[in-house]
Structures are given as C-alpha cells and as structure tokens.
Design an enzyme around this catalytic site. Structure first.
Site, PDB file in Angstrom:
ATOM      1  N   SER A 175      -1.799   3.309  36.667  1.00 11.71           N
ATOM      2  CA  SER A 175      -2.597   4.038  35.482  1.00 11.71           C
ATOM      3  C   SER A 175      -1.863   5.051  34.799  1.00 11.71           C
ATOM      4  O   SER A 175      -0.560   4.972  34.666  1.00 11.71           O
ATOM      5  CB  SER A 175      -3.562   4.372  36.766  1.00 11.71           C
ATOM      6  N   LEU A 176      -2.901   5.858  34.242  1.00 11.23           N
ATOM      7  CA  LEU A 176      -2.144   6.895  33.272  1.00 11.23           C
ATOM      8  C   LEU A 176      -2.791   8.137  33.810  1.00 11.23           C
ATOM      9  O   LEU A 176      -3.763   8.205  34.163  1.00 11.23           O
ATOM     10  CB  LEU A 176      -2.720   6.570  31.983  1.00 11.23           C
ATOM     11  N   GLU A 179      -1.275   5.369  20.555  1.00 16.60           N
ATOM     12  CA  GLU A 179      -1.816   4.095  20.748  1.00 16.60           C
ATOM     13  C   GLU A 179      -3.448   4.837  20.911  1.00 16.60           C
ATOM     14  O   GLU A 179      -3.734   5.593  21.396  1.00 16.60           O
ATOM     15  CB  GLU A 179      -1.427   3.149  21.633  1.00 16.60           C
ATOM     16  N   LYS A 202      -6.695   4.235  23.363  1.00 16.50           N
ATOM     17  CA  LYS A 202      -6.859   3.911  24.702  1.00 16.50           C
ATOM     18  C   LYS A 202      -8.052   2.934  24.516  1.00 16.50           C
ATOM     19  O   LYS A 202      -9.285   3.314  24.569  1.00 16.50           O
ATOM     20  CB  LYS A 202      -6.952   4.973  25.605  1.00 16.50           C
TER      21      LYS A 202
HETATM   22  S1  IVH Z   1      -0.262   1.713  29.123  1.00 19.33           S
HETATM   23  C1  IVH Z   1       2.213   2.102  32.731  1.00 19.33           C
HETATM   24  N1  IVH Z   1      -1.784   1.733  26.845  1.00 19.33           N
HETATM   25  O1  IVH Z   1      -5.913   2.580  30.597  1.00 19.33           O
HETATM   26  C2  IVH Z   1       1.363   2.458  31.650  1.00 19.33           C
HETATM   27  N2  IVH Z   1      -2.887   1.769  28.861  1.00 19.33           N
HETATM   28  O2  IVH Z   1      -6.303   4.609  32.416  1.00 19.33           O
HETATM   29  C3  IVH Z   1      -0.105   2.055  31.963  1.00 19.33           C
HETATM   30  N3  IVH Z   1      -5.267   1.126  28.618  1.00 19.33           N
HETATM   31  O3  IVH Z   1      -4.672   0.989  33.246  1.00 19.33           O
HETATM   32  C4  IVH Z   1      -0.526   1.399  30.669  1.00 19.33           C
HETATM   33  N4  IVH Z   1      -5.395   1.398  26.411  1.00 19.33           N
HETATM   34  O4  IVH Z   1      -5.528  -0.431  31.457  1.00 19.33           O
HETATM   35  C5  IVH Z   1      -1.718   1.768  28.165  1.00 19.33           C
HETATM   36  N5  IVH Z   1      -2.679   1.696  24.623  1.00 19.33           N
HETATM   37  C6  IVH Z   1      -2.688   1.452  26.262  1.00 19.33           C
HETATM   38  C7  IVH Z   1      -3.922   1.358  26.965  1.00 19.33           C
HETATM   39  C8  IVH Z   1      -3.991   1.844  28.194  1.00 19.33           C
HETATM   40  C9  IVH Z   1      -6.021   1.095  27.453  1.00 19.33           C
HETATM   41  C10 IVH Z   1      -5.690   1.254  29.947  1.00 19.33           C
HETATM   42  C11 IVH Z   1      -4.980   0.545  31.070  1.00 19.33           C
HETATM   43  C12 IVH Z   1      -4.574   1.519  32.068  1.00 19.33           C
HETATM   44  C13 IVH Z   1      -5.663   2.389  31.809  1.00 19.33           C
HETATM   45  C14 IVH Z   1      -5.352   3.855  32.448  1.00 19.33           C
END
Ligand code: IVH
Length: 343
Positions: A88-89, A122, A124
């Site tokens: 996740s983030l 980016e 989200k």
């Molecule tokens: S990076 C290991 N980039 O947000 C890094 N995630 O709250 C994890 N998400 O599980 C993913 N836009 O499903 C990334 N530009 C973006 C994103 C993104 C939406 C979602 C993704 C992640 C979640 C976390």
C-alpha cells in the site's frame, strides 16, 4: 497503581472496539462494494488506531487493521499468490507531512542521493489495484490485491478490458508483473448507474465500487459490457529495463500498457508541491475520480536501497486531498398528503 492498570485496559478496550469497527467498514467497502462511512472518516479511525499502537506497542498484532493492506480474498474466485507482494502507500494529509516524508528519505539515504534522483508525480487513481502477470509477453493471470500477498484470480474478467493488452507489443521478458489501477471513468459511471436504475437495480455508490463490483461479476460477458479502464502505476517481479521510474513507464508504454497522462517528472521538491496544488485544483474536472497525488523517488537504485515496511514502500508517499464526501445529519422529513390521499 490501579490507575496504570485502568488506562492500560482502557487502551486495550479502545483498540478492540476501533479494530472491530474498522474491520466492519473494510468488509462493507471491499466485499459488499458499498461503503458505510466517507473515506475521510475511515482514515480518521485508522489514524486513531495507529496512534494508539504507537503509544501502546504491545497492542499491535498481525490481525490488526494497521497490518493489513486489503481484505482477505472472497469465496467466489480462486485465491492466487502474487509473484511479489502488492504494498500500500503511506499517507500525507498536509504539506508539512509531505515535507516530513522528503526529510525522512533524505535522512535515510542522504540529501545528495535524493537530489540526484528527482521525483515522479502522479495522480492517485481511485480504483482498485490489479496485478497482471505476463509470461513471454502474454497476459496469463490477473488478480485483485487481496491482502497484498494473495488475491482473487480475475483473469477471465480482465481479459475483457480493452485498455489492458492481452499481448505485450515487441520483445518482452519471460516474466513480468505489472501493477495498475482498474477504474470506471465518470461518464461511464453515470451511464452504468442510469442503466441499473432503469432496470430496477440498485445503483453503485461511487465509481470505485462500480469498478470493483464489475470485476467480480461471475460472467465475464457481463464484465465486458462494463466501461472499465486501466492505468499502470508500477512493476513487481521481472526485469523491466530502466534506471529510473520514468524510463520504466516509457517501456510499459512501448509494450502498449496505458500510463496516466497526469504523470510528471519533478527535479526539485518545489515542483512536487506545485504539482500537488495544481492537481488539487483540477481534481473535479478530470475524467475519472482521484483521491490524491502520489509522489515517488525516480531513481530505482535508491528505491531498492530504501526498501519497504510490511505495509508500504519508503520511497513513495500518497498525498490525500481533503474530502468532498461529507456525512449529513437528516433532521426531519416532511410528508405532504394531498386531497386525494396521495403521499
Ligand atoms: S503505487 C508500491 N501509484 O493506491 C507502491 N498506487 O493507497 C504502491 N494507487 O494500492 C502503488 N494510484 O492501488 C501507486 N499512481 C499510483 C496510484 C496508486 C492509485 C492505489 C494503489 C495502492 C493504493 C494505496
């Protein structure tokens, strides 16, 4: 002394209650595709639980909601283990928290390394994470995120999504795992809900739930009729050439995978802050829902060096926009009865 015991058991009780409430909300959100609270309220509950666990670390257990990335897989689809975990983030809710993340990575990796790397900014995307496994360029499996290690096999449904290539263009490695977000654009969402209402069915609460529900239909033909889109945002296992994330995205695009047009490189942090502010202003005039911005360090060596916690990579952070969704208290309903007795 009694005091210490009381506050410790109070904390444990509060922890149990919070954890249970959060699990119920997660179930409604992930399994029923019908959230029971606005996202901001959910985030607040989770933050309270996190604070409680920071104050009383003995309350942390593997089944605490703070240790989970998503729900366990449901019964309808077979469980599949991801080649590498889907994380996740971590979230930032203010500019100060964003700057604190910048400071944290600089403390860990050194100021120069961060400056040399630069960032990727980016959107989200507010959809659901999908893991795609390509073998020799062919899409052999697609899965939901699930608990991050194991997800639901939704391959047949994903094969119906036009935005996702079934075969990568040009030479491809033996195995490559692509991550991205499946979502339903706003125009498609309005049309889908209108169709559902016309058919006497319950409309979806929001595009995110519509996308999740559509990808978990038992009949792929029904999924094919849903306006699902996809944008790639990362890679898992497999060799994708490129020293930077920007180069990786270039390679994904060359393979025919869609990348968000809202993705921008930033050389310095001022540009990151500018991006976040600008995206916040534009968020309601985009073709799909977003719930924030994601900032990532561009240098892949630096990403590897910083690594991840059990939950999230240290090299990325999500900046969550202030909520638009609010809960309103309904004070009164007035019913008028007409002359003919019609209500
Ligand atoms: S990076 C290991 N980039 O947000 C890094 N995630 O709250 C994890 N998400 O599980 C993913 N836009 O499903 C990334 N530009 C973006 C994103 C993104 C939406 C979602 C993704 C992640 C979640 C976390």
């Amino acid at each position: 002394m009694g005091h210490v015991t009381d506050s410790a058991s109070d904390a444990a009780a509060r922890h149990r209650a919070l954890a249970a409430v959060i699990q119920q909300h997660r179930f409604a959100y992930y399994i029923l595709d019908s959230p029971t609270v606005p996202d901001a309220d959910f985030d607040r509950l989770l933050r309270e639980l996190e604070q409680l666990e920071r104050d009383c670390p003995e309350l942390v257990s593997p089944d605490s909601p703070t240790q989970q990335v998503g729900p366990p897989p449901g019964a309808a689809f077979t469980a599949v283990a991801h080649p590498s975990p889907l994380l996740s983030l971590d979230n930032a809710f203010t500019t100060e928290e964003l700057l604190a993340w910048r400071q944290r990575v600089a403390n860990l990796a050194g100021e120069e390394a961060v400056e040399r790397s630069g960032y990727d900014c980016e959107a989200k995307i507010d959809g659901l994470a999908v893991d795609l496994v390509y073998e020799d360029g062919l899409l052999v499996r697609a899965a939901t995120r699930g608990d991050g290690r194991t997800g639901e096999d939704i391959t047949a449904n994903i094969w119906t999504v036009d935005a996702i290539p079934r075969r990568l263009a040009g030479p491809a490695p033996g195995l490559v795992e692509i991550r991205g977000e499946a979502f339903i654009p706003l125009d498609g969402f309005a049309a889908l809900n209108a169709e559902l209402v016309a058919a006497g069915k319950k409309p979806f609460a929001n595009p995110r739930n519509a996308a999740a529900g559509s990808l978990r239909l038992k009949d792929p033909k029904a999924t094919a009729a849903r306006p699902i889109s996809f944008l790639s945002h990362g890679v898992g296992l497999g060799d994708v050439p490129g020293a930077s994330l920007s180069e990786v995205y270039g390679q994904l695009a060359a393979w025919g995978l869609p990348i968000s047009p809202l993705t921008r490189p930033a050389a310095v942090f001022e540009e990151v802050l500018f991006f976040v502010e600008e995206l916040g202003r534009r968020r309601h005039s985009l073709g799909h829902e977003i719930d924030g911005a994601v900032v990532k360090l561009d240098d892949r060596r630096l990403q590897t060096e910083l690594g991840a916690t059990v939950r999230a990579p240290r090299w990325a952070i999500a900046y969550k926009f202030p909520p638009v969704e609010v809960t309103t208290k309904l004070l009164d309903i007035r019913v008028n009865v007409g002359r003919t007795g019609r209500v």
